[in-house]
Design a protein around this motif. Structure first.
Motif: not given
Lengths: 398, 595
Positions: B385-391, B446-453
């Motif tokens: 997830g982290e890698a995808l969040a950074l494209g 990719y839809q990043s997942r925030s901790w707030q979410g």
């Protein structure tokens, strides 16, 4: 009556059955003499019973008599003149009918009739099980496949002889009756295992409370007979989550030490923490446990007969979680209120959890009365008529 | 009595005691705390820590790890821990090592006897260590030696519980390391009516014990059975973990607890610190493929090494980028690391970095050609997830929950097939058009997942728990109450012709409100007489009916008595007490209903 255990103080299922049959015959007006061989050193000396033969003697008959003592005894008392003669001397009265409970002394009985009696004496085979199948299931855990097959054949030979050569057969379940019918056209009567009514006493409740410490509990009462232990682990192995923190399974009877001393109890997660080992308990304590139990479990996966403990569980009026094997002979109760039956270990455990969370079972008067057929007097009712038909001259009302 | 306000408590014991680089569990605990505190009104979400014998409020102000707010505030617990020569081990591991050490200094002849003695004593020692007395003594000693800790950081109240009936306690830390904690959850749930929310990260120790340090399957199966028994809600970090958990609970007949999937946030910490080690600087000068994970057998670094070996064998070494493993070496990988060190074919191509800072990790992610994740099983797979969040382009195993993280944006490869890995790696590094397509797909989709979410996703369930009405309590006096003059017969308490307390219980917490108690008895067992019924909070009588008559029952479906009472605020201990004055009673059950 010929058998391989004394019935002065009946403990295990076989002893209780023989004791009840003997009482039934006597009440029906027959004169009954109980004679036999002690099948194990663990049985106390008893009048009419030959002592358990030394292991050396049995080893002369079978290379390895471990768990096959009954087969070795069978051959010893039929073929060895001295042993035959010793047992024959135990028979004080001249029999008109011999009831051989289980097949082990059937050969002896036949030789006895042939050599010692001049009149026609009928032979009844009292079947408690499909013995050769049960023996194979027990031996599977100890012997190689070849050894198991060999032993199974030896038992089957004895059993088939008893089935085919007896004048009549008494069996314990419909399933067994159907199996027997394939091998004999002689009369067969179904006389399932039953239970005696018991009275719970203040002392019994106190003794039970000492075991359970007032926890809500499921009761497993069984002898240390290997199938009972195997069934317990078959059903409760691979993790046991069916009990809440304040609940326990009380294991009473010989199964208690057999299960408590088995490594498998620690290999199934949470199982060791959820069992209470009561050991062998007094009759009063047992009645107290039956009275205060929330549920009775019958995790039996082997055996072809019927389970005395099932009758006991049904008569107790508690919730029951059982296998179909345990319910053999009591199929009529499957699906009735408070009787839950499954062979799947996961579903068995889930069902137990549900039952433990349910309110205590309250049977209405009608349901309770319908269970009276599990009482010994009802179960053995057809028996006296059956042997009267087979040996009419033996009936002596006086 | 305490004020009638329900609180969400978050057990932050794991992060409060953590003094090493942040790992997944610590991040989850810390981020959930921060973001739930933001979602709810001030003072509604509080922190607590477990001292081994009780929960106390924790007043430290550590903020989000990923956002790094207020990072100057030092963790008071960390402050007080001296720098240790050796890391502090979990108690079980420490005990095993002590026992092994003890055995090794024994004369050889005595070893079997001592070993047997230790084996026999194992369960006893475990019981002592899990006992409340031990924790009490331990906590006492620890308080003596660190009095400043308790005065600065904890709001202590040893006499009264921290919780009110109806409060919610969320615990998502390393809870399996302390069996006493689960016992406390059980007590809090049963006695104090606290709603317990816990977390299931994965069932790897149960499903794949071969990848763990020792055979932990039984221990963890036990843990999950207890967790289900003692929780009102279990948060699962993936559908895979939820399915695995439900399957285990079904198989063992354990409690069917409610679950909720919450997917972990994947915002990578910002690189604020510009200081970078020479090792990292050197890596950043050339293209490289990145694998972020501790080095252990389950993570399957082996297949990447084999893939690189195959590519080198095919004469492609010169075109291969470096393969960088970021993570500490764990158990069972010595042979692999030795192979990598000695293999002349791959020499110099595979690098291992330890103790990487958040800033360095961020720089590595930013510069990586692509990221790989060949794990044999995961409960989630945060690095994907982290890698995808950074494209980033990601090549990943298709096992466990990994497809849940990557969806259709990841190239999935059989983790047992080195040739496939070699082929896919080669394609990504040589086919620039393919590289571009993959990267653009990730960046655009990719839809990043925030901790707030994440916090928002679990809020409705928490709200449900908070608002959950009081459910009717059915008590069986024989199990749930004590008796002075009666006999307990299974669920029933029956009088014995003596005057005195027939039953008192259940000694449980209750929320505020109006309630009706109905007491059922065996009508046929009644003998005419008199009794007194009281409701007590602690030792205080809050309602009472004295001199009640025992009369012959008029019907079988009529209770002995029905009585109402009202609680202004939640109480920690309510007892219903029946004092028999004369006559006979046999009490079957009590029902407490909210009015």
């Amino acid at each position: 009556m010929l058998c391989t255990y004394p019935i002065d103080t009946p403990r295990h299922g076989g002893q209780i059955r023989v004791s009840k049959i003997v009482n039934h015959y006597r009440q029906a007006g027959f004169q009954v003499e109980v004679v036999g061989v002690l099948g194990s050193d663990n049985y106390p000396v008893s009048a009419g019973f030959e002592p358990s033969p030394p292991i050396g003697e049995l080893a002369k008959i079978l290379e390895n008599p471990f768990l096959m003592e009954d087969v070795a005894i069978s051959q010893l008392y039929e073929s060895h003149d001295q042993y035959f003669s010793n047992l024959a001397k135990q028979i004080k009265k001249v029999p008109g009918l011999i009831h051989v409970e289980q097949p082990w002394l059937f050969g002896f009985a036949q030789r006895y009739i042939k050599e010692k009696l001049s009149h026609r004496c009928r032979l009844i085979y009292g079947s408690q099980n499909i013995e050769y199948q049960l023996k194979a299931a027990i031996l599977k855990s100890y012997f190689t496949v070849e050894q198991v097959v060999q032993c199974e054949q030896q038992v089957k030979q004895l059993e088939m002889r008893a089935v085919t050569e007896a004048d009549g057969v008494v069996c314990v379940s419909q399933h067994d009756l159907e199996w027997l019918r394939r091998y004999t056209q002689k009369p067969i009567v179904l006389a399932p295992n039953g239970v005696s009514e018991w009275q719970v006493t203040e002392q019994g409740i106190d003794e039970a409370n000492q075991v359970t410490c007032h926890q809500k509990f499921a009761l497993f009462c069984a002898s240390g007979h290997p199938p009972n232990v195997k069934g317990f682990f078959d059903l409760f192995g691979r993790g046991f989550g069916a009990m809440n923190n304040n609940e326990t399974i009380v294991i009473a009877g010989g199964a208690s030490s057999a299960i408590g001393g088995d490594d498998r109890v620690h290999q199934s997660a949470k199982l060791a923490a959820r069992i209470t080992l009561a050991g062998i308990v007094s009759d009063s304590c047992l009645s107290g446990l039956l009275h205060t139990a929330h549920c009775i479990v019958l995790p039996i996966t082997q055996g072809g007969g019927t389970n005395l403990k099932t009758a006991e569980a049904l008569w107790s009026g508690r919730h029951i979680v059982a296998t179909t094997t345990a319910m053999r002979g009591f199929e009529v109760f499957i699906g009735q209120q408070g009787v839950h039956v499954t062979n799947n270990p996961a579903i068995f455990k889930q069902q137990l959890r549900k039952v433990m969370a349910a309110p205590p079972l309250e049977l209405n008067q009608l349901d309770h009365e319908s269970r009276a057929i599990v009482l010994w007097e009802q179960c053995l009712k057809p028996l006296s008529l059956f042997i009267t038909k087979i040996a009419p001259e033996q009936h002596n009302e006086g | 009595m305490k004020a009638n306000q329900q609180i969400i408590w978050i057990n932050v014991t794991t992060s409060a005691n953590w003094n090493r680089p942040v790992v997944g569990v610590v991040r989850v605990e810390s981020e959930l705390k921060t973001h739930l505190q933001r979602l709810y009104p001030e003072g509604f979400v509080k922190e607590c820590i477990w001292l081994g014998n009780q929960f106390v409020e924790y007043l430290d102000k550590q903020e989000s790890i990923t956002e790094g707010v207020n990072s100057e505030v030092k963790d008071p617990v960390q402050n007080k821990e001296p720098n240790l020569l050796y890391p502090v081990l979990p108690r079980r591991v420490a005990l095993e090592m002590i026992a092994q050490g003890f055995l090794s200094i024994m004369p050889a002849k005595l070893r079997p006897i001592v070993s047997r003695f230790l084996l026999i004593s194992k369960r006893k020692i475990a019981r002592i260590l899990a006992s409340k007395n031990y924790h009490r003594i331990r906590a006492g000693i620890s308080r003596e030696h660190s009095s400043d800790r308790s005065t600065v950081s904890f709001k202590n109240n040893h006499q009264e519980s921290l919780f009110n009936a109806g409060d919610v306690l969320i615990s998502v830390g390393l809870d399996w390391e302390d069996p006493g904690l689960l016992e406390e959850f059980s007590r809090l749930k049963e006695q104090e009516a606290v709603r317990i929310v816990t977390c299931c990260y994965d069932l790897i120790p149960c499903l794949f014990p071969q990848y763990c340090v020792s055979d932990v399957a039984t221990r963890f199966t036990q843990y999950f059975i207890d967790l289900a028994n003692n929780s009102d809600l279990i948060l699962c970090i993936s559908r895979q973990s939820e399915n695995d958990l439900k399957q285990l609970l079904n198989q063992t007949g354990a409690a069917q607890v409610e679950t909720q999937v919450f997917q972990l946030g994947d915002n990578v910490p910002e690189a604020k610190d510009s200081m970078m080690s020479d090792e990292i600087k050197s890596i950043l000068t050339e293209p490289f493929i990145l694998f972020v994970s501790t080095i252990e057998r389950r993570k399957n670094h082996q297949v990447l090494y084999q893939a690189y070996h195959l590519l080198c064998q095919q004469g492609k070494k010169a075109q291969l980028p470096k393969l960088v493993f970021v993570g500490m070496a764990g158990w069972g990988v010595d042979d692999l690391l030795r192979d990598i060190q000695l293999d002349p074919l791959t020499q110099g191509l595979i690098l291992q970095c330890n103790h990487v800072t958040d800033a360095e990790l961020r720089s590595l992610y930013d510069a990586a050609l692509c990221c790989v994740y060949p794990s044999l099983y995961e409960g989630w797979g945060l690095p994907v997830g982290e890698a995808l969040a950074l494209g980033k382009i990601v090549l990943s195993s298709d096992r466990g929950s990994l497809p849940e993280v990557g969806g259709d944006l990841v190239t999935y490869i059989d983790p047992w097939n080195p040739a496939d890995w070699a082929a896919q790696i080669w394609r990504v590094i040589t086919d620039l058009e393919y590289q571009k397509t993959l990267r653009e797909k990730v960046k655009s989709s990719y839809q990043s997942r925030s901790w707030q979410g994440v916090a928002r996703s679990i809020k409705p369930k928490l709200d449900e728990l908070i608002e959950k009405p009081f459910t009717t309590q059915v008590l069986y006096p024989g199990y749930d109450c004590m008796s002075e003059v009666g006999k307990r017969i299974g669920p029933v308490i029956r009088s014995n012709g003596k005057a005195g307390i027939l039953f008192t219980g259940p000694n449980k917490a209750m929320p505020a409100g109006a309630f009706r108690v109905t007491i059922w008895d065996e009508p046929n067992a009644r003998e005419v007489g008199r009794y007194k019924l009281s409701f007590l909070v602690g030792n205080n009588v809050i309602a009472e009916q004295a001199n009640l008559a025992i009369q012959q029952a008029v019907g079988l479906n009529t209770p002995l008595i029905t009585m109402d009472f009202h609680l202004e605020s939640p109480v920690n201990s309510l007892n219903v007490q029946c004092q028999l004055i004369s006559g006979e009673l046999s009490i079957v059950r009590l029902e407490i209903k909210a009015q």
